[in-house]
Structures are given as structure tokens and as C-alpha cells.
Design a protein around this motif. Structure first.
Motif: not given
Ligand code: FES
Ligand code: FES
Lengths: 690, 149
Positions: B34-47, B55-59
Motif C-alpha cells: 500500500t503506497k503513499y503518493g499524496c496523503g490527501i486523497a488525491q492519488c489513490g495509491a493507498c487504496t 477506501a483511501r488508507a491515508c484518510q
Molecule cells: S496517498 Fe494519495 S490518496 Fe492516499
């Protein structure tokens, strides 16, 4: 006083970027292949069965290819495995590819550095790997001949076995690898004829794809070491402004924060037991910045304009460092192993020879990972806290810290005869120098040095314009400039190809016919242009409501033509289809060429439609993807790729040449649809309503 | 102490309840797929999947996850052989691969809810998944292929 240099190039022959780079500095082709023999002395790539510098063959028959090129998504490692498996005579499944520790055979002349750039991952490495594999084949056969007591000429090597047909006896390559490693390499090994190749030229599936569908591929951010701490950077927010001081107390109060380590005058790293605590600490730290800021130079009198752009690879930059005594190890998703080695040595206070660099998978690179600042910072932090540390730049720092494709402006003028034929062209662009930040020494050699990237795809265009003058004016700006996938081609094709469309419109010519005439002397390029036009249906009616635009560009020895098909309805642009024709010489893996064309169109279209970095009071305004949108699924066009080959033309670049034609093909299609000539990017800033 | 189920295993985490699930997975459970790409629910890398839905794991705040079932890319299929993963290999979707865990988790959730999605439904479900390498055309083809098979 502002330092502007007017540089003039009388014609195309004078300033071909790749050649210029090779003669004077990077990043260019070396004059000849470096030795494939293992250098004397202790090698950082030493291991059992190292038959040549590029190949290790284990007793179990596994072949490890050592390469200077990282895997950043371009599929190069699979191409390397194909080349070696064919030339050596082993199954593809026996081959693994590993990025080498920086060492002589993996470095390029004249700069003597190990790195990846200029789409050379296959075109430059292929001859070396073929030679190395052919040498390995010869010594393996020789070792088997000695073992079996038969002449080498009576043996064949195929599918990993060396067979003596007369007696039916055979040996696996692994059984003789160690003996072979002790034999001298032949100077002129026999290369396999093209007819013998089973893998090169085939769309072989990528070796790294299965792991990348299971979350198992280890990127830089995924590296984990025993006792490792997590750190994130918080840097000075203004370009060119040093940190004057900081208040670490609020960060130290965050649960899990272990330390706040200054990074010279660049900023600080907050070190914690996990990334979340480090991020919270970084948010709490207060950085004070020097007041004086330089303003960006304004360029006036421009006809065309493009903005600064960020690389924004999906994996933000990071490096993991462990220091033990007088030695250090780094894990980095890097394009430049030698620079990481030097940076870690500096940050850790150890000798460069004492640093090992482990290159991980990179979550995109695009030129961004030729920057190694994070590696030095990670080493500084690891040294300060006495523990292994992974330092990550948060997305906000990734956007804020510069190293952009520099903004450029360009003025063009064409001379036409009474029949509307182009008799001369003048191209004058202005912008920051990429080389000025990438290799400052190169630009510092004199007062009027041409950045070889500035007029890339201009001075060396295959078009014949008659009289042709191209100039570049160097400007200064507060943010750093950097190589960005396709470098100078990224802006110059937009300028030139849109302008040619204007010339066609002004003279009542078909844009394709105009380009045909400019390439009439060059059958190879003409065929590329023609293929894109014909396969896209140029000259036939487009589907209802759709309009076409065409563009052509050549960088890194691969000419590419594209036709974009767009519609503009009530001011809403949609790019439906992009037809791509590329001649990249010999093809190692057509599947990867197709994938790279798809990716290049998406990359080019993303920039053309959306992307711009803007500064305010010396700070970057875009800090995350909400303010810097990139192309999304629903905007992605259908990409149709046609791969051409020309016998006798060596492998050309693939990762970058597909990018430059995208923006002009789309802008020209918008003109066809609306009559609006858009002379600046991003395109979606313009009102397209009638 | 927060108790939740990750990839079918009960886990007890003594962590800051404000910590996003993303960092608990990556730094504390070693699940780095599960990746970190933005931290603000913008990229989907953490799905990831939360009780089966994307769901977005960063949120996701750990404190809100007590008793929840989380599935990450590592737990999508015991042998990494989910039909979406198979389609991804067959279509050769990944380039750098960094976005692909998130893309696959998003696609798997879409297909679980909508077994034969249209292009428009794919666009709607996948709009929040950024791919800087531009693999969108193949993501779409692979979702259609997985829906068939
Ligand atoms: S890290 Fe980009 S949506 Fe969660
Ligand atoms: S494959 Fe690289 S970001 Fe999607």
C-alpha cells in the motif's frame, strides 16, 4: 546586470545536442564500449562465477546481468534479459537483472559516471551486453571443452547446456561457470546471427510485472532495515532562500519524534519511530527564511509560451542510509549511482569507495531521479542519530523544491516565396538553462555557452527549411531547472510544430503536405510521417464532430509522428485518439515500445492540458495534486502505435521520443476544430467556447 | 489499543488513534504494498478495502477502525492470483508499478460491486487513481478482461 547571452547557430550541423554532449560533456554516447572484462583490484560487484564484468553465472545456472540502468517503469531490465538470454544461449527464466554498484565498466565517458538518461537504457547498453554475453559464451564453451577433453568447436551451447553432439555428453553452464570465470575473455567474440535470436524482437512479458501486481516489488520507500527510523524533510519554502533558523520544540513534543536534524541551510529532517510521527513533527517545526529573494526574469516579445513543469513521479523522493564504522550503504530509487555514492559519502563523512549503493525499483523517474540531494540529507540524518534512517520528501516538498522543466518563450518567423513555399525560418527561444543547474561546470566554461538541451530538436531537425537560424537566450530564475522527460524537445516541438501549422494555414496548404515537402529528401523520416497520416485516416473525413492535428519530432535517434483526433463541444475539449508512428531502429521488445508510446502520450497530454508550476513571492504555489492536476483515466485517449524499423539502423531511444509531438498535435487539432490558435500551454487555461 | 482485522488476521495496535491506517500498515505491520503518493486523497495509491469497499488508507483514522476488516494488496488473494491480478499480468498493465496496488484494489472493489462495468462506470470508479506513467488504456482493458473471465 542581467546575464543574458545571445547564442546563434547558423545551421543544424553545428549543434546537434547528443553529439555535442558526447564531445564536450554528458549526457552522451561514449565513443566506444568500455571494457567488459572485470577491472583489476577489489570489485564492489564481486561474486562467484563473474565471467565478465556484466555477467555472474551461479553454480545453479542462474545468470545475473549487471547493468547501470535502473528499472523505473520503462521495461529496460526485461530487454536486457532478452538480449543476454539470446546471445548466451540460456532460457529467459534463468536470467535476473541487477543494477550494478558504481564501477568502471558501467560508467560512461567522458564524464566517468554511472547513470541513466537520454533514453539510452537499451540503445547504449545493448552492444555492451551482447559483447559480454558472447564472451561469456566463448569461455563457458572453452571451460566445458577442457572438462570433457574435446575441442571447443565440437560443442554447442543452447538452453543453458553445453552439448557434445558426437558423444551425447553435456554439461550445464553452472557446472563450468567458475572455471570459465578464470579464463581470459576473447577480444572478438562471435556474435549470434540475427536468425538465431528467439527473444529479441518479440513482445516478451515484463519480468517485474507479477511482483508489481502483488504489492511485492520493493521501491525506495519500501526499504526496511532492523532498527531503522523514519525521517521526513521540511525544507526552506522559498526558492534560492536559505534557512536562517528553526524552532524544533513543537516537533519534539510530538509523540514518536526522536530528533530534529538540520540539513545545512536547506531545512531540517524530523526523525521519528514512524512516518506519521515524522510528518506531524515536520508540520509543527517552524522554519525561518532569509528575506532577500530574487525575482524571476520576465521575458517579453514572445509568440509562444510554455510554463515550468514538475516531474511529480508517484513515489516521492527518498533514500535509506545505514552507516557502520567507516562504511555506509544506501538504498535509493536513483538514476545516478555515482552521484548517490558521492552524496552519501559527503553526508555520512566516509570515503566514496566505502559506500555501497543499492538501486531499488523507482516509482517513476522521468529525469527527477538524477537529483541526489535527498541521499546526502539521508546520510546526514543517519549520521546525526546513529541509526539507519529512511528520509522521505513529502509530496508537498516534492512539488515545492524546484528542479522544474524551465518555462520558455519562443518567437518564430517564416519567409515564404510567391508560391507560398517556405524559404527560411527563424526560431528564437528564451528560458533558463537546464545544464546550468544539472551540470553547472558545463555552462560555466565561458560567457556564451549553448545549453545543448535548449535547442534540442531544433538545430538538429531533419526538416529542410532553406535558410534557417535558431537562437536561444539564457534567462535566470529563482527555481532550479532540470531534465524532464524529453528535455528541450518538450517545449521546442510545441513551438515549431504549431508554427508550421500556422504557416500551412496562412498559405492554404494541408499541414501534412507541408511537412511532407520539408522531409522530401529523407525517406526514413518521410515514412514515419506518412504512416501516422495514413493509419489515422488523414485526408479522409473524421468521425462526426472530430478534427485532426499532426506533428512530428525526432529526439534520441527515433523519429515520431502523431495525429491527434479531438472534439470541442460547447467549449469542452476531448482528445479521443492519438495515432503514433515511431521508427526506433532495431526493436528489442515491441510490447515495451507500444507501452512507452502509450505512456508518452499520456505524459505529453497531461502537460499539454493541465500542468503549470507558478511562483509567488519566490514560493511554488502548487504543493499537491489538488493544485497540480495530472491526466486522469477519463481523459486518456485511445493510443494506436505503429512501429517501423529500418534495416541497418541501430536501436533508437524509446522512453522519451514519444512525448514532444503530443502537445502540438493536440493544439493543431484544436485549431482545426475551432480556428483558435493556442500559443501557450497548458491548453485548458484557454476559453474554447466559440 | 485498537483491534482490527487485516488480511484475515486479528491485529492489536497500540498506536496514536489519529494515525492514518496507511502508516500503520507500512511502518508497523510491514505491509508496504500500500503506497503513499499524496496523503490527501488525491492519488489513490493507498487504496485498500474497508469491509469490502475501496477506501483511501491515508484518510482512515486508526481510531475509527476498531473491529473493521481491512484488506490490502497483499491479502487480495492468498497466491496473488485474483482475477484482477491475472488480467493485469495478461494486459501487461504496470510500468513503474507504484500506482498499481491502488489501481488493482480499486478495480477489484468495482468488479465486486459492478461485475460488468461500462466505460463510464470504470471512469467514475477509477477517476481518483492517478498514474504518472500513463497506463490508463491498459487499466481499462484489464478491467474489461477481468469482467469477462
Ligand atoms: S496517498 Fe494519495 S490518496 Fe492516499
Ligand atoms: S505505473 Fe507508474 S504511476 Fe502508474
Amino acid at each position: 546586470m542581467d546575464r543574458r547571452h545571445l547564442l546563434k547557430a547558423a545551421g543544424a550541423a553545428l549543434l546537434v545536442p547528443v553529439l555535442a554532449e558526447a564531445q564536450q560533456a554528458p549526457p552522451g554516447s561514449p565513443p566506444g564500449p568500455p571494457p567488459t572484462a572485470i577491472p583489476p583490484g577489489e570489485s564492489p560487484n564481486a561474486g562467484p562465477g563473474r565471467v565478465t564484468a556484466f555477467l555472474r553465472i551461479g553454480a545453479d545456472g542462474r545468470v545475473t546481468v549487471l547493468t547501470p540502468i535502473l528499472e523505473m517503469g520503462q521495461g529496460t531490465h526485461t530487454a536486457h534479459a532478452q538480449i543476454v538470454a539470446d546471445e548466451l544461449g540460456v532460457p529467459l527464466s534463468a536470467v535476473t537483472v541487477e543494477v550494478a554498484q558504481p564501477e568502471g565498466p558501467f560508467r560512461y565517458t567522458p564524464v566517468n559516471e554511472q547513470y541513466a538518461g537520454a533514453s539510452w537504457g537499451v540503445r547504449l547498453i545493448q552492444p555492451r551486453l551482447r559483447r559480454a554475453a558472447a564472451q561469456a559464451r566463448a569461455v563457458l564453451v572453452e571451460a566445458a571443452a577442457q572438462r570433457l577433453g574435446v575441442p571447443a568447436g565440437s560443442l554447442t551451447l543452447a538452453e543453458g547446456r553445453i552439448t557434445h553432439a558426437a558423444s551425447g555428453r553435456s554439461l550445464a553452464v553452472g557446472e563450468v561457470a567458475e572455471a570459465a570465470a578464470a579464463l581470459p575473455l576473447p577480444e572478438q567474440p562471435r556474435l549470434q546471427p540475427a536468425a538465431e535470436r528467439r527473444l529479441v524482437g518479440q513482445p516478451v512479458p515484463r519480468l517485474d510485472v507479477p511482483a508489481k501486481t502483488r504489492g511485492a516489488a520493493v521501491f525506495g520507500q519500501d526499504v526496511r532495515l532492523p532498527g531503522m527510523l523514519q525521517a521526513v524533510a521540511k525544507l526552506s519554502p522559498a526558492h534560492g532562500a536559505a534557512m536562517a533558523g528553526f524552532d524544533a520544540a513543537p516537533a519534539r513534543a510530538v509523540r514518536g519524534v526522536v530528533d530534529v536534524v538540520p540539513l545545512g541551510t536547506r531545512g531540517v529532517a524530523v526523525v521519528a519511530t514512524d512516518t506519521w510521527a515524522a510528518l506531524k513533527g515536520a508540520e509543527a517545526v517552524v522554519i525561518r527564511v532569509e528575506a532577500a529573494l530574487r525575482a524571476a526574469a520576465r521575458v517579453v516579445d514572445a509568440t509562444y509560451e510554455v510554463p515550468a513543469l514538475a516531474h511529480a513521479p508517484l513515489e516521492t523522493d527518498n533514500c535509506t542510509v545505514r552507516i557502520q564504522g567507516d562504511a555506509a550503504e544506501a538504498w535509493a530509487p536513483t538514476q545516478h549511482q555515482d552521484w548517490v555514492r558521492a552524496a552519501v559519502a559527503k553526508g555520512a563523512g566516509v570515503a566514496p569507495e566505502k559506500v555501497r549503493v543499492h538501486t531499488t525499483f523507482a516509482g517513476g523517474a522521468f529525469g527527477r531521479r538524477l537529483m541526489v540531494e535527498v541521499a546526502e540529507q539521508a546520510a546526514m540524518v543517519a549520521r546525526a542519530v546513529g541509526r539507519p534512517v529512511k528520509l522521505t520528501w513529502p509530496r508537498e516538498e516534492e512539488f515545492a523544491q524546484g528542479y522544474y522543466r524551465p518555462a520558455h518563450a519562443c518567437r518564430l518567423r517564416a519567409a515564404l516565396d510567391a508560391q507560398g513555399k517556405l524559404t527560411g525560418l527563424w526560431f528564437r527561444s528564451a528560458g533558463q538553462s537546464v545544464m546550468g543547474d544539472y551540470r553547472p561546470g558545463f555552462m560555466a566554461r565561458g560567457p556564451a555557452i549553448l545549453d545543448p538541451f535548449a535547442l534540442q530538436a531544433v538545430t538538429d531537425t531533419p526538416y529542410r527549411f532553406g535558410a534557417f537560424r535558431s537562437e536561444w537566450v539564457r534567462t535566470e530564475g529563482p527555481a532550479k531547472s532540470w531534465l524532464w522527460r524529453s528535455v528541450g524537445g518538450s517545449q521546442n516541438a510545441f513551438f515549431l510544430e504549431c508554427f508550421l501549422d500556422e504557416v500551412a494555414a496562412a498559405t492554404g496548404q494541408d499541414p501534412y503536405a507541408l511537412r511532407r515537402a520539408l522531409l522530401a529528401h529523407d525517406p526514413r523520416r518521410l515514412r514515419v510521417l506518412q504512416t501516422a497520416a495514413e493509419t489515422s485516416g488523414w485526408g479522409t473525413p473524421a468521425p462526426a464532430g472530430r478534427h485532426r492535428g499532426i506533428a512530428f519530432c525526432e529526439i534520441y535517434d527515433s523519429p515520431v509522428a502523431q495525429v491527434a483526433e479531438v472534439s470541442v463541444e460547447r467549449g469542452t475539449l476531448r482528445v479521443h485518439r492519438v495515432t503514433v508512428a515511431i521508427d526506433c531502429g532495431e526493436v528489442v521488445n515491441p510490447g515495451q515500445v507500444t507501452a512507452q508510446m502509450e505512456g508518452s502520450v499520456a505524459w505529453g497530454l497531461s502537460a499539454a492540458l493541465h500542468e503549470a508550476v507558478t511562483l509567488r513571492e519566490g514560493r511554488t504555489e502548487q504543493r499537491n495534486f489538488d493544485a497540480y492536476p495530472i491526466l486522469r483515466m477519463e481523459e486518456a485517449p485511445v493510443v494506436e502505435t505503429h512501429i517501423l524499423t529500418t534495416p541497418g539502423v541501430p536501436v533508437g531511444g524509446v522512453g522519451e521520443p514519444g512525448v514532444p509531438p503530443v502537445a502540438p498535435a493536440v493544439a493543431n487539432a484544436i485549431f482545426a476544430a475551432t480556428g483558435k490558435r493556442l500559443r501557450s500551454l497548458p491548453l485548458l487555461q484557454h476559453d474554447l467556447r466559440a | 489499543m485498537i483491534e482490527l482485522v487485516v488480511n484475515g488476521e486479528a491485529r492489536r495496535l497500540d498506536l496514536d488513534p489519529d494515525m492514518p491506517l496507511l502508516w500503520a500498515l507500512r511502518d508497523h505491520l510491514g505491509l508496504t504494498g500500500t503506497k503513499y503518493g499524496c496523503g490527501i486523497a488525491q492519488c489513490g495509491a493507498c487504496t485498500v478495502h474497508l469491509d469490502g469497499a475501496a477506501a483511501r488508507a491515508c484518510q482512515l483514522r486508526l481510531g475509527d477502525l476498531a473491529g473493521k476488516r481491512i484488506t490490502t494488496i497483499e491479502g487480495l488473494h492468498p497466491a496473488g492470483d485474483h482475477k484482477v491480478q491475472r488480467a493485469w499480468v495478461a494486459q501487461q498493465v504496470p510500468q513503474c508499478g507504484f500506482c498499481q496496488s491502488g489501481q488493482i484494489m480499486g478495480a477489484a472493489a468495482l468488479l465486486a460491486a459492478t461485475p460488468k462495468p461500462s466505460d463510464a462506470e470504470i471512469d467514475a470508479a477509477m477517476a481518483g487513481h492517478l498514474c504518472r506513467c500513463g497506463t490508463y488504456q491498459r487499466v481499462r482493458a484489464a478491467i474489461h478482461a477481468a469482467a469477462q473471465g
